[in-house]
Design a protein around this motif. Structure first.
Motif, PDB file in Angstrom:
ATOM      1  N   GLY A  15       2.180  -9.038  10.513  1.00 29.36           N
ATOM      2  CA  GLY A  15       2.673  -7.714  10.133  1.00 29.36           C
ATOM      3  C   GLY A  15       3.637  -7.806   8.968  1.00 29.36           C
ATOM      4  O   GLY A  15       4.653  -8.514   9.047  1.00 29.36           O
ATOM      5  N   ASP A  16       3.318  -7.138   7.876  1.00 34.50           N
ATOM      6  CA  ASP A  16       4.202  -7.171   6.710  1.00 34.50           C
ATOM      7  C   ASP A  16       5.559  -6.563   7.062  1.00 34.50           C
ATOM      8  O   ASP A  16       5.618  -5.429   7.561  1.00 34.50           O
ATOM      9  CB  ASP A  16       3.566  -6.395   5.547  1.00 34.50           C
ATOM     10  N   PRO A  17       6.648  -7.281   6.829  1.00 36.79           N
ATOM     11  CA  PRO A  17       7.976  -6.764   7.171  1.00 36.79           C
ATOM     12  C   PRO A  17       8.326  -5.457   6.466  1.00 36.79           C
ATOM     13  O   PRO A  17       9.185  -4.707   6.935  1.00 36.79           O
ATOM     14  CB  PRO A  17       8.921  -7.894   6.717  1.00 36.79           C
ATOM     15  N   PHE A  18       7.645  -5.181   5.354  1.00 40.47           N
ATOM     16  CA  PHE A  18       7.949  -3.978   4.580  1.00 40.47           C
ATOM     17  C   PHE A  18       6.918  -2.869   4.799  1.00 40.47           C
ATOM     18  O   PHE A  18       6.920  -1.857   4.098  1.00 40.47           O
ATOM     19  CB  PHE A  18       8.064  -4.325   3.095  1.00 40.47           C
ATOM     20  N   GLY A  19       6.008  -3.080   5.764  1.00 41.89           N
ATOM     21  CA  GLY A  19       5.070  -2.037   6.141  1.00 41.89           C
ATOM     22  C   GLY A  19       4.040  -1.673   5.101  1.00 41.89           C
ATOM     23  O   GLY A  19       3.513  -0.553   5.102  1.00 41.89           O
ATOM     24  N   ARG A  20       3.669  -2.621   4.248  1.00 43.73           N
ATOM     25  CA  ARG A  20       2.716  -2.297   3.185  1.00 43.73           C
ATOM     26  C   ARG A  20       1.269  -2.540   3.584  1.00 43.73           C
ATOM     27  O   ARG A  20       0.346  -2.190   2.844  1.00 43.73           O
ATOM     28  CB  ARG A  20       3.051  -3.136   1.934  1.00 43.73           C
ATOM     29  N   ASP A  21       1.029  -3.149   4.744  1.00 44.68           N
ATOM     30  CA  ASP A  21      -0.325  -3.517   5.163  1.00 44.68           C
ATOM     31  C   ASP A  21      -1.015  -2.363   5.883  1.00 44.68           C
ATOM     32  O   ASP A  21      -1.687  -2.553   6.903  1.00 44.68           O
ATOM     33  CB  ASP A  21      -0.280  -4.757   6.051  1.00 44.68           C
ATOM     34  N   VAL A  22      -0.879  -1.176   5.335  1.00 39.41           N
ATOM     35  CA  VAL A  22      -1.416   0.040   5.967  1.00 39.41           C
ATOM     36  C   VAL A  22      -2.928  -0.035   6.136  1.00 39.41           C
ATOM     37  O   VAL A  22      -3.482   0.406   7.150  1.00 39.41           O
ATOM     38  CB  VAL A  22      -1.042   1.278   5.120  1.00 39.41           C
ATOM     39  N   ILE A  79       0.457   0.805  -3.770  1.00 35.48           N
ATOM     40  CA  ILE A  79       0.270   2.086  -3.073  1.00 35.48           C
ATOM     41  C   ILE A  79       1.552   2.462  -2.328  1.00 35.48           C
ATOM     42  O   ILE A  79       2.003   3.616  -2.365  1.00 35.48           O
ATOM     43  CB  ILE A  79      -0.918   2.008  -2.094  1.00 35.48           C
ATOM     44  N   ALA A  80       2.161   1.470  -1.674  1.00 39.35           N
ATOM     45  CA  ALA A  80       3.399   1.725  -0.935  1.00 39.35           C
ATOM     46  C   ALA A  80       4.542   2.103  -1.875  1.00 39.35           C
ATOM     47  O   ALA A  80       5.513   2.738  -1.450  1.00 39.35           O
ATOM     48  CB  ALA A  80       3.779   0.488  -0.125  1.00 39.35           C
ATOM     49  N   SER A  81       4.425   1.722  -3.144  1.00 34.77           N
ATOM     50  CA  SER A  81       5.477   1.984  -4.127  1.00 34.77           C
ATOM     51  C   SER A  81       5.325   3.335  -4.820  1.00 34.77           C
ATOM     52  O   SER A  81       6.113   3.665  -5.710  1.00 34.77           O
ATOM     53  CB  SER A  81       5.482   0.877  -5.190  1.00 34.77           C
ATOM     54  N   LEU A  82       4.314   4.106  -4.422  1.00 34.21           N
ATOM     55  CA  LEU A  82       4.061   5.399  -5.060  1.00 34.21           C
ATOM     56  C   LEU A  82       4.799   6.542  -4.369  1.00 34.21           C
ATOM     57  O   LEU A  82       4.919   6.568  -3.143  1.00 34.21           O
ATOM     58  CB  LEU A  82       2.566   5.730  -5.009  1.00 34.21           C
ATOM     59  N   LYS A  83       5.242   7.502  -5.155  1.00 33.49           N
ATOM     60  CA  LYS A  83       5.681   8.779  -4.596  1.00 33.49           C
ATOM     61  C   LYS A  83       4.452   9.515  -4.060  1.00 33.49           C
ATOM     62  O   LYS A  83       3.310   9.152  -4.366  1.00 33.49           O
ATOM     63  CB  LYS A  83       6.365   9.622  -5.676  1.00 33.49           C
ATOM     64  N   ASP A  84       4.671  10.564  -3.300  1.00 37.60           N
ATOM     65  CA  ASP A  84       3.560  11.276  -2.664  1.00 37.60           C
ATOM     66  C   ASP A  84       2.568  11.846  -3.663  1.00 37.60           C
ATOM     67  O   ASP A  84       1.392  12.046  -3.342  1.00 37.60           O
ATOM     68  CB  ASP A  84       4.086  12.401  -1.765  1.00 37.60           C
ATOM     69  N   ASP A  85       3.032  12.155  -4.875  1.00 34.98           N
ATOM     70  CA  ASP A  85       2.131  12.672  -5.909  1.00 34.98           C
ATOM     71  C   ASP A  85       1.947  11.674  -7.042  1.00 34.98           C
ATOM     72  O   ASP A  85       1.574  12.035  -8.150  1.00 34.98           O
ATOM     73  CB  ASP A  85       2.664  13.998  -6.463  1.00 34.98           C
ATOM     74  N   GLY A  86       2.210  10.389  -6.758  1.00 35.85           N
ATOM     75  CA  GLY A  86       2.149   9.368  -7.796  1.00 35.85           C
ATOM     76  C   GLY A  86       0.750   8.843  -8.054  1.00 35.85           C
ATOM     77  O   GLY A  86      -0.182   9.072  -7.271  1.00 35.85           O
ATOM     78  N   MET A  87       0.606   8.100  -9.168  1.00 37.66           N
ATOM     79  CA  MET A  87      -0.662   7.479  -9.546  1.00 37.66           C
ATOM     80  C   MET A  87      -0.424   6.020  -9.901  1.00 37.66           C
ATOM     81  O   MET A  87       0.649   5.661 -10.391  1.00 37.66           O
ATOM     82  CB  MET A  87      -1.275   8.173 -10.775  1.00 37.66           C
TER      83      MET A  87
END
Length: 510
Positions: A309-316, A334-342
């Motif tokens: 399990g990634d400690p930073f929760g990026r393995d969605v 993907i984890a580094s994006l804002k909700d409307d980011g690209m």
């Protein structure tokens, strides 16, 4: 006393871009045959940066002196963009005829100590090795750098920055495969930035920023559209310390002081800048635009950690296989994006069709409807990598009209052939970026593909399956087949490792 020497006053005040590039490249000739080619850039970049710092300090001093008439006040560190201790100024070093290398080392260390923002920019450059850098050779090298003054009034930041990028490209070309570790061809960068179209006020992030080319291109993109480039906030991270230093110098020479580039492994030790604490802290930020060219199919990327399990929760969307870290970087982005980011990321073609864990991750991403486009690139665009790559465009909040669809663009015929390296021209970049923004089917170039069709193909995104340019209609997708072979070899190696483990436990092998 005037801080400029008479020779500097008489010196020609300006250079053309080509003259400047030729002048800087000739410095490498002085080291050729004496210093490993892979290290040229570190020494040349350090001296170029040192010379620029000292010349700009002089320029600022003269302006302040004219305004105040007070030499002491004009030399105050707080009055300058950065501080150059007088005893470690270029002129002070040039007074020494012996132990020149050690005096250079001392100057670099003193400048870093005097400027928090410049800590580490000179990397581990060491001019004190007398066998590699005898005083006579250093005298010749420093004299070469003195042929032209490098004040802002002589060489504007964009001009010097472009010359620096030229050097980076030349060194990358000479370094072959290793060149690709710190340099992405500028036109590929332009294509990604053109697709993401960063706007004023946005935050831009590159988690594997190399020499900083993507962040700089975001700035240039705003300039080209007559928008305020200083309104964007730039963030990045780089694992290799020498490359981190190159990026810092690159941004500084382009007159960008407020970019935040962390050191460290993005997957195992992600960092974000905390403006309140004014320091980097562990964690994943949230940005409007994310762009990167991460290492292709990294073997040692942190699989052991993510398995638990990634400690930073990026393995969605899942855990990538041990020998292929591509989708770990994509999921970090993907984890580094804002909700409307690209985001726009360069990936090897295998990511588009390989099965196993990668297939399951790709399926989850497609079902989440975050993949907006796949842009296939021509072969031999990257240093040390002849096989073609692709660009994934991912959007957390797709426009309604693009929901349930993926735009597949086949750019394998959109390039300009070269002797050693193929390139993308401005026209090629425009063709591909226009196709992305148009989001429409174009014969032999692009096709809007419904997710239902992709699901029917077992979530395979192999580009030639959906768009053929005509030239390869009957041809085998060599890149795809090579990637499949690599995948099979990896599976065989993994199976062998398991089998030998069992045999060892049973005592059949030692």
């Amino acid at each position: 006393m005037d801080m400029s020497t008479p020779a500097e006053v008489r010196r020609k005040p300006t250079l053309t871009q080509s003259e400047l590039e030729r002048h800087l490249w000739q410095a490498a000739d002085i080291l050729r045959g004496h210093v490993d080619a892979g290290k040229f850039k570190d020494y040349i970049f350090a001296l170029l940066f040192y010379r620029r710092l000292c010349d700009v300090w002089d320029e600022e001093f003269e302006v302040l002196l004219a305004e105040t008439g007070d030499r002491k006040e004009a030399a105050e560190p707080d009055e300058h963009r950065f501080h150059v201790p007088p005893q470690h100024h270029w002129r002070a070093v040039r007074k020494h005829a012996t132990q020149i290398g050690q005096h250079l080392n001392n100057a670099f260390a003193a400048i870093e100590d005097a400027n928090l923002r410049l800590r580490g920019v000179f990397g581990d450059v060491d001019f004190a090795n007398q066998e590699r850098f005898p005083d006579a050779r250093l005298e010749r090298l420093l004299a070469h750098f003195e042929k032209h003054r490098l004040r802002n009034s002589d060489v504007p930041p964009d001009m010097l920055g472009d010359a620096y990028m030229y050097l980076i490209e030349q060194f990358a070309e000479g370094a072959g495969k290793k060149g690709g570790e710190f340099y992405t061809p500028r036109q590929v960068v332009k294509l990604i930035v053109a697709c993401l179209d960063p706007e004023p006020g946005m935050s831009v992030y590159d988690p594997t920023c190399g020499s900083g080319g993507m962040l700089l291109e975001a700035v240039q993109h705003l300039k080209a559209h007559s928008q305020d480039p200083r309104s964007v906030s730039l963030h990045g991270q780089e694992k290799e310390l020498d490359t981190w230093a190159i990026a810092q110098i690159n941004l500084f020479l382009h007159d960008i002081d407020d970019a935040f580039i962390a050191k460290g492994d993005t997957i195992l030790d992600p960092k974000r800048y905390d403006p309140r604490a004014q320091e980097f802290i562990p964690g994943v930020g949230a940005y409007d635009r994310v762009m990167a060219n991460p290492p292709f199919s990294a073997k040692e990327w942190g699989h052991e950690v993510w398995t638990n399990g990634d400690p930073f929760g990026r393995d969605v969307y899942g855990v990538p296989p041990k020998g292929y870290g591509d989708l770990a970087f994509v999921q970090h982005m993907i984890a580094s994006l804002k909700d409307d980011g690209m985001l726009g990321v360069v990936v090897p073609h295998g990511v588009l069709f390989r099965g196993g864990a990668e297939g399951r991750i790709r399926e989850s991403m497609l079902k989440a409807d975050i993949i907006e486009a796949v842009i296939g690139l021509a072969p031999n665009l990257f240093y040390g990598a002849g096989i073609p790559a692709a660009i994934l465009i991912i959007c957390k909040g797709k426009p309604i009209e693009r929901e349930g669809k993926v735009l597949v663009i086949n750019g394998d015929a959109t390039f300009t052939p070269g002797k050693a390296q193929n390139t993308l021209t401005e026209t090629n970049v425009q063709t591909l970026s226009d196709a992305f923004h148009g989001f429409a089917s174009i014969d032999r170039l692009a096709r809007v593909v419904p997710l239902e069709e992709i699901a029917g193909n077992n979530f395979n995104l192999s580009i030639s399956r959906y768009v053929q340019t005509g030239t390869e209609a009957e041809a085998m997708d060599v890149a795809a087949e090579a990637a499949k072979l690599q995948d099979l070899i990896a599976q065989r190696d993994e199976a062998e490792a398991v089998m030998f483990g069992h045999l060892r436990r049973l005592g059949y092998v030692e």
